[in-house]
Design an enzyme around this catalytic site. Sequence first.
Site, PDB file in Angstrom:
ATOM      1  N   HIS A 168      37.001  24.952  -4.364  1.00  0.00           N
ATOM      2  CA  HIS A 168      36.545  26.026  -5.265  1.00  0.00           C
ATOM      3  C   HIS A 168      37.356  27.307  -5.090  1.00  0.00           C
ATOM      4  O   HIS A 168      37.356  28.181  -5.961  1.00  0.00           O
ATOM      5  CB  HIS A 168      35.059  26.301  -5.013  1.00  0.00           C
ATOM      6  CG  HIS A 168      34.319  26.835  -6.194  1.00  0.00           C
ATOM      7  ND1 HIS A 168      34.942  27.455  -7.260  1.00  0.00           N
ATOM      8  CD2 HIS A 168      32.988  26.845  -6.481  1.00  0.00           C
ATOM      9  CE1 HIS A 168      34.020  27.824  -8.142  1.00  0.00           C
ATOM     10  NE2 HIS A 168      32.839  27.456  -7.704  1.00  0.00           N
ATOM     11  N   ASP A 397      37.111  10.245 -22.200  1.00  0.00           N
ATOM     12  CA  ASP A 397      37.289   8.810 -22.396  1.00  0.00           C
ATOM     13  C   ASP A 397      38.602   8.397 -21.732  1.00  0.00           C
ATOM     14  O   ASP A 397      39.678   8.805 -22.155  1.00  0.00           O
ATOM     15  CB  ASP A 397      37.317   8.511 -23.903  1.00  0.00           C
ATOM     16  CG  ASP A 397      37.468   7.034 -24.217  1.00  0.00           C
ATOM     17  OD1 ASP A 397      37.750   6.246 -23.290  1.00  0.00           O
ATOM     18  OD2 ASP A 397      37.332   6.673 -25.390  1.00  0.00           O
TER      19      ASP A 397
END
Length: 454
Positions: A168, A397
């Site tokens: 992060h 996808d």
Amino acid sequence: MTNTRFISTTSIQPATADKELPQRIELTPWDLALLLADPIQKGLLFHKPTSQLPTNTLIHHLKSTFSATLDIFYPLAGRLALVQNDDVDCTSSFFLHCNGEGAQFLHASANDITVADILQPLNIPDDIVDSFFPMNEVSNYEGTSKPLLAVQVTELVDGIFIGCTINHTVLDGTSFWHFFNTWSRISRSCGGGDDGDGDRVSEFPPVFDRRQYLHGIVELPLRIPFPRYNEIPKKPTPPPLKQRMFHFSRERIAQLKAKANAEMETDKISSLQTLMAHLWISITRVRNLEKDESVTYGITMGMRGRTKPELPQHYLGNSIKLEIVKTTAGELLENGLGWAAWEMNKVIASQTSEEVRKFIEDWGKNPVVVNPGQVIQSKCTMLITGSSPRFNVYGNDFGWGKPIAVRSGPGNKLNGKLTVFPGAEQGSIDFEACLSPEILQALVEDAEFMELRY
């Protein structure tokens, strides 16, 4: 605990190395403030490909396209670098060292787990889901020796889970999903198992330079009073927590939003502000707090459109700021939905470019690296929302269909953490609520809250 079996662990480097690219990237106050926090951990659940593609071919394909994605996001294959400054304050400086040391790719199998085992339980089965994420219990500052990016592909009986852990300190949620979206796009364009190069060019290439956007505000690299590693206090053990996904349909969101705006005679309250206010009121109600007890709601806000000059949407780094809305339990419950949402609206609207600049300047003068364990309370009266319903989650996808669910890993989980995602249906929104078991159960049994979800 599920029996997750690890098949292989591979260090993945960028497919090509361009020595002319910057090898050192400075870190900003937004980045450095997160050194003691946990990495971002998000993962996607897919049905297993219907084609007869051999598993080894699929894993090889994902590794190959992962490497190709690292060509574009090459700093994620590096490490954090620490410099001990020779000054009277014994400060340290961190930077992103783009040394190409490698990201991590894990292949695992959970042959006793089905898609239904993850989706059908009312509460999220943490003992299963947590095992699908790599680098659990690692803090961001450990990126000096550990990978900044790790991916775990876990085969299920009838599905695949792709869990991603990214430091992060290096990036925020916007950049996280930019990486994920680019990887899935490259994978899809390669044909789901071919060895061809496919489209290795990101539709929106990431922007790495920090200096040009902070010029004249702070001088990089920043010098911070960071403790020696052996002096960093261990994270306290959090109390038992449970998690559950709450789904809000497009129609319910529109009804709640209209109600909130009507109560305040405005049209400026957003859908997200309305839902956060609804959750704040509902959870405060079931917590049974005294009327004069202070309650807070932390909103993690993206700053990309609030700086001058504006940060590009595809800036690779952190550009987030936590803003607090504060009141008392009695005032919140008495004033209701519109009032709570309007209080949030006012705090969000107050974050002008001037306020953002002031935050960066002030942090540079007085750096504060927060230990998340400090916010753990014996009696929790806070909530905090992270992530965004605007992230492109369900467009990922990889070549065998869109994901059917999103889950987060165990990092940065606190009592009162509400992680927001777009829903699978257009216009819907999901909240992953992390609460104490008794409060989560009370929320589920609260008819006023539950009837306003679907």
